[in-house]
Write a protein that holds these residues in place. Structure first.
Motif, PDB file in Angstrom:
ATOM      1  N   ALA A   8       1.138  -1.452  -0.208  1.00 31.15           N
ATOM      2  CA  ALA A   8      -0.059   0.115  -0.157  1.00 31.15           C
ATOM      3  C   ALA A   8       0.471   1.136  -0.074  1.00 31.15           C
ATOM      4  O   ALA A   8       1.961   1.447   0.749  1.00 31.15           O
ATOM      5  CB  ALA A   8      -1.144   0.096   1.656  1.00 31.15           C
ATOM      6  N   GLU A   9       0.132   2.528  -0.433  1.00 34.45           N
ATOM      7  CA  GLU A   9       1.135   3.504  -0.613  1.00 34.45           C
ATOM      8  C   GLU A   9       1.366   4.479   0.647  1.00 34.45           C
ATOM      9  O   GLU A   9       2.135   4.244   0.616  1.00 34.45           O
ATOM     10  CB  GLU A   9       0.448   4.375  -1.433  1.00 34.45           C
ATOM     11  CG  GLU A   9       0.169   4.255  -3.197  1.00 34.45           C
ATOM     12  CD  GLU A   9       1.367   4.750  -3.438  1.00 34.45           C
ATOM     13  OE1 GLU A   9       2.508   5.446  -2.934  1.00 34.45           O
ATOM     14  OE2 GLU A   9       2.076   3.700  -4.617  1.00 34.45           O
ATOM     15  N   GLU A  10      -0.121   3.570   1.742  1.00 41.44           N
ATOM     16  CA  GLU A  10       0.183   4.451   3.053  1.00 41.44           C
ATOM     17  C   GLU A  10      -0.316   3.512   3.959  1.00 41.44           C
ATOM     18  O   GLU A  10      -1.377   2.893   3.461  1.00 41.44           O
ATOM     19  CB  GLU A  10      -1.094   5.773   2.695  1.00 41.44           C
ATOM     20  CG  GLU A  10      -0.169   7.044   2.085  1.00 41.44           C
ATOM     21  CD  GLU A  10      -1.391   8.034   2.117  1.00 41.44           C
ATOM     22  OE1 GLU A  10      -1.874   9.203   3.131  1.00 41.44           O
ATOM     23  OE2 GLU A  10      -2.054   8.485   1.511  1.00 41.44           O
ATOM     24  N   ILE A  11      -0.139   3.780   4.680  1.00 41.08           N
ATOM     25  CA  ILE A  11      -0.990   2.939   6.205  1.00 41.08           C
ATOM     26  C   ILE A  11      -2.031   3.462   6.977  1.00 41.08           C
ATOM     27  O   ILE A  11      -1.156   5.132   7.981  1.00 41.08           O
ATOM     28  CB  ILE A  11       0.216   1.663   7.096  1.00 41.08           C
ATOM     29  CG1 ILE A  11       0.740   1.022   6.318  1.00 41.08           C
ATOM     30  CG2 ILE A  11      -0.185   1.388   8.106  1.00 41.08           C
ATOM     31  CD1 ILE A  11      -0.229   0.013   5.758  1.00 41.08           C
ATOM     32  N   VAL A  12      -2.809   4.206   7.393  1.00 39.79           N
ATOM     33  CA  VAL A  12      -3.566   4.395   7.933  1.00 39.79           C
ATOM     34  C   VAL A  12      -3.934   3.966   9.913  1.00 39.79           C
ATOM     35  O   VAL A  12      -4.624   3.087   9.372  1.00 39.79           O
ATOM     36  CB  VAL A  12      -4.510   5.466   7.030  1.00 39.79           C
ATOM     37  CG1 VAL A  12      -4.458   6.511   6.196  1.00 39.79           C
ATOM     38  CG2 VAL A  12      -5.528   4.216   6.540  1.00 39.79           C
ATOM     39  N   PRO A  13      -5.127   4.683  10.686  1.00 42.48           N
ATOM     40  CA  PRO A  13      -5.005   3.886  12.356  1.00 42.48           C
ATOM     41  C   PRO A  13      -6.255   2.516  11.135  1.00 42.48           C
ATOM     42  O   PRO A  13      -6.930   2.041  11.066  1.00 42.48           O
ATOM     43  CB  PRO A  13      -5.279   4.857  12.876  1.00 42.48           C
ATOM     44  CG  PRO A  13      -4.552   6.140  12.068  1.00 42.48           C
ATOM     45  CD  PRO A  13      -4.461   6.602  10.803  1.00 42.48           C
ATOM     46  N   ALA A  14      -7.264   3.906  10.108  1.00 42.02           N
ATOM     47  CA  ALA A  14      -9.002   2.990  10.326  1.00 42.02           C
ATOM     48  C   ALA A  14      -9.515   3.902   8.791  1.00 42.02           C
ATOM     49  O   ALA A  14      -9.159   4.967   8.318  1.00 42.02           O
ATOM     50  CB  ALA A  14      -9.886   3.503  11.126  1.00 42.02           C
TER      51      ALA A  14
END
Lengths: 244, 150
Positions: B81-87
């Motif tokens: 993934a390009e980014e990891i976010v909390p939710a």
């Protein structure tokens, strides 16, 4: 003969657009920029209530789960119109998108048929198209039947392929023998015959396709171009003349 | 779905049945027509690239892609993934593949290059041309791969 004030791609798009009827669900597959342009043109002229499903176009993709949904919708008989092409199309109206030459040792391996082999049975109206009209494109017999125009009995099938649109002419594969239905503006019957690798039934006289109207060209070169270039930038740069 | 095959309409009369003896013509048990049985495709592993992923393993992809289908078919799924976010939050024109289908998430910005990742970067035409040239022979391709991974 003066040269036309439109490109071959613009003519193809206009002829494609005239096939789209208002209110229809229309499917357009991969690598078909002229067909995409034609369907968007129809949507902005005579077919505002058509639902377009054009592969790769975010604005014209009414699904959430990729190509499978278009194929499933087609299998259910709910796609009214689909456009098919082939590296080869033969005198029977069969198409080839798999391989040129022997399948096991191909001269050219093509992208593959994707939905050709299934949608061709369950979509009631299929229009063929060929972006170059030559003896390489129109052959006596395709090297590999990807979509057949004549399946055996006992198989569910909605109908035969309808016409085939090319930069030179409109051919028709619905009958026993392929028919030269119309020549495009400025094209002679002789030119079509010389560039087709099988005999055509030639009515007398052969009608001429009505040329693109100013309105069709204007919409094509403005609204349609803007949308097509988001997915097919190289095609859009070469295919559309500037509106002047 | 876990089934050994699905019946489809079509293909009969094409050369697909010639090159795929495993595609078998069957009788429709509830009608009169012939159908083709297509064996299930069961990938051992799906490698897919997502816009974003979250801490529960949910991944955000494009509605035009077939990733949700592939994720449900494959035995194991690794999503970069390009980014990891909390939710993850739902977004227009994008779909969330639930984490239950995903085995592992890898933070890999640029993971789709040299192809495009809409909203992050465009296709690199020049690099695609270089790849096509290199892919013509095993030797030039091996050299390309070495350079690309360097």
């Amino acid at each position: 003969m003066s040269s036309p004030h439109y490109t071959p791609e613009e003519l193809m798009a206009v002829l494609i657009s005239r096939e789209v009827r208002d209110g229809e669900r229309v499917g357009v597959g991969t690598l078909s920029p002229a067909v995409a342009a034609g369907c968007i043109l129809a949507h902005h002229t005579h077919a505002p209530n058509a639902t377009l499903a054009i592969w790769r176009f975010q604005e014209y993709w009414p699904f959430t789960e990729g190509m499978k949904e278009m194929f499933d919708l087609g299998q259910r008989g709910k796609v009214d119109l689909f456009f098919l092409s082939g590296a080869q199309i033969d005198q029977f109206g069969n198409t080839n998108l798999v391989a040129i030459g022997d399948y096991d040792r191909p001269k050219v391996r093509l992208p593959g048929g994707a939905g050709s082999g299934t949608l061709s049975y369950t979509v009631p109206r299929i229009i063929l198209f060929q972006t170059s009209h030559s003896r390489r494109a129109f052959v006596e017999k395709v090297d590999f039947i990807t979509a057949t125009n004549d399946p055996p009995p006992n198989v569910y099938r909605r109908g035969k392929f309808n016409r085939c649109i090319t930069p030179l002419a409109v051919l028709n594969f619905e009958g026993e023998r392929p028919v030269l239905e119309a020549v495009n503006p400025g094209v002679t019957v002789q030119q079509v015959v010389e560039n087709t690798g099988f005999p055509l039934v030639i009515p007398a006289p052969v009608p001429e396709t009505p040329p693109p109207t100013d309105e069709e060209l204007c919409v094509l070169r403005t609204v349609v171009k803007e949308k097509v270039q988001t997915v097919y930038p190289q095609f859009a740069a070469a295919a559309f003349r500037n509106e002047d | 779905m876990g089934l050994p095959f699905l019946p489809v309409r079509g293909l009969i009369g094409t050369d697909y049945l010639r090159i795929r003896p495993d595609f078998q013509i069957i009788k429709n048990p509830y009608g009169d027509d012939d159908l083709v049985a297509i064996p299930a495709v069961k990938p051992d592993l799906l490698l897919m690239h997502a816009y974003r992923a979250d801490r529960s393993g949910n991944v955000l992809t494009d509605k035009r892609e077939s990733d949700p289908l592939l994720a449900r078919a494959a035995e194991h799924v690794i999503a970069t993934a390009e980014e990891i976010v909390p939710a993850l939050e739902p977004e227009a024109d994008k779909v969330i593949i639930p984490g239950i289908y995903i085995d592992a998430v890898v933070h890999l910005p640029g993971g789709a290059k040299p192809t495009a990742c809409p909203g992050y970067y465009d296709i690199q035409d020049e690099e695609i041309r270089r790849y096509l040239q290199a892919a013509r022979t095993p030797e030039t391709f091996a050299r390309y791969l070495e350079e690309f991974l360097a």
